[in-house]
Design a protein around this motif. Structure first.
Motif, short mmCIF file in Angstrom:
data_model
loop_
_atom_site.label_atom_id
_atom_site.label_comp_id
_atom_site.label_asym_id
_atom_site.label_seq_id
_atom_site.Cartn_x
_atom_site.Cartn_y
_atom_site.Cartn_z
N TYR A 32 0.78 -1.23 0.00
CA TYR A 32 0.00 0.00 0.00
C TYR A 32 0.82 1.28 0.00
O TYR A 32 0.33 2.33 -0.43
N LYS A 36 2.71 5.47 -6.45
CA LYS A 36 1.59 5.71 -7.36
C LYS A 36 0.29 5.90 -6.61
O LYS A 36 -0.71 6.34 -7.18
N ARG A 37 0.26 5.55 -5.34
CA ARG A 37 -0.96 5.67 -4.54
C ARG A 37 -0.83 6.74 -3.45
O ARG A 37 -1.62 6.80 -2.53
N HIS A 220 -5.78 14.67 -4.46
CA HIS A 220 -6.29 13.29 -4.43
C HIS A 220 -7.67 13.20 -5.08
O HIS A 220 -7.97 12.26 -5.81
#
Length: 268
Positions: A32, A36-37, A220
């Motif tokens: 996680y 990229k996140r 985001h």
């Protein structure tokens, strides 16, 4: 939220935390904590060149797996419903919520309606009746997580009080909902309620940690500049007609699909 990801406690429980192994933590981090996140937002007096060097040295080596993680749908259940959680406490917390449509469907003035309702609850239930430790009304829009899932609104009412005052507090909240529909607020009430919320938001934006949070959240969610001047929006909200707020109260407050949650003492 049932068994969806939003229904899980971020903090976990004593039992779930105690059962986690070091290997599971390492696996979670590897899956996680992927560049990229992630969104890194910085508010600083340093130059852009200095900040870039700090970011490269601190995070440049961070790599993530190629695994694609697809969130599951997270829309909440609809009311009416009653949920009760008895606890060995002298206080009780009451929360009522209604699930609304996406932000783009929200009528002008809905935010003002919630501002005025919150101010009235504070005056009547806390200042006059002395019932509340904390209370208020709120409106927020929750982004969808799964592909193609739209956002949804949550209209909430909350109050914390002594366990012996639980029924009086609930009756008081319901009375304020009725009063919003039968007694439209004055223009002065609207002015004070709108100014109060915007003042609190502007105060929060004075801290750099909150500025960084707002920037990261906007990135985001794919939004624009979170610090655009609110003057036009504030003026629009101040000009909402009292009669329009009474109409919105009948449409959004006097419904029978509220979800009521009670937790604390006096519920056994």
């Amino acid at each position: 939220y049932g068994e969806s990801p939003r229904g899980r406690s971020l903090g976990g429980s004593a039992a779930s935390i105690g059962a986690v192994t070091a290997e599971e933590l390492r696996d979670f981090h590897a899956r996680y904590f992927d560049p990229k996140r992630m969104v890194l937002s910085i508010v600083s007096g340093l130059s852009l060149k200095e900040l870039r060097e700090i970011v490269r040295s601190s995070f440049g080596a961070l790599e993530g797996p190629a695994e694609v993680l697809t969130p599951t749908a997270t829309l909440p259940g609809q009311g009416p419903a009653e949920l009760t959680e008895p606890m060995e406490k002298a206080q009780v917390a009451l929360l009522a919520a209604r699930v609304l449509g996406p932000r783009e469907e929200a009528p002008p003035g809905l935010r003002v309606l919630v501002d005025v309702l919150s101010a009235r609850m504070a005056l009547e239930l806390r200042e006059k009746q002395g019932l509340a430790y904390s209370l208020g009304a709120g409106l927020r829009y929750v982004p969808g997580l799964a592909p193609g899932e739209s956002d949804f609104g949550l209209l909430t009412l909350r109050i914390s009080t002594g366990a012996e005052n639980r029924e009086q507090a609930r009756r008081g909240i319901l009375a304020e909902l009725e009063r919003m529909a039968s007694e439209p607020p004055s223009e002065e009430e609207i002015f004070r309620a709108v100014n109060g919320r915007w003042g609190r938001e502007l105060m929060r934006d004075l801290s750099r940690i909150h500025q960084a949070y707002r920037i990261g959240l906007a990135e985001h969610l794919g939004g624009g500049d979170p610090f655009d001047s609110p003057s036009r929006e504030v003026a629009s909200q101040r000009s909402v007609a009292p009669e329009r707020l009474a109409e919105l109260a009948r449409q959004f407050l006097l419904q029978d699909d509220w979800i009521w949650v009670q937790a604390g003492g006096g519920l056994q």
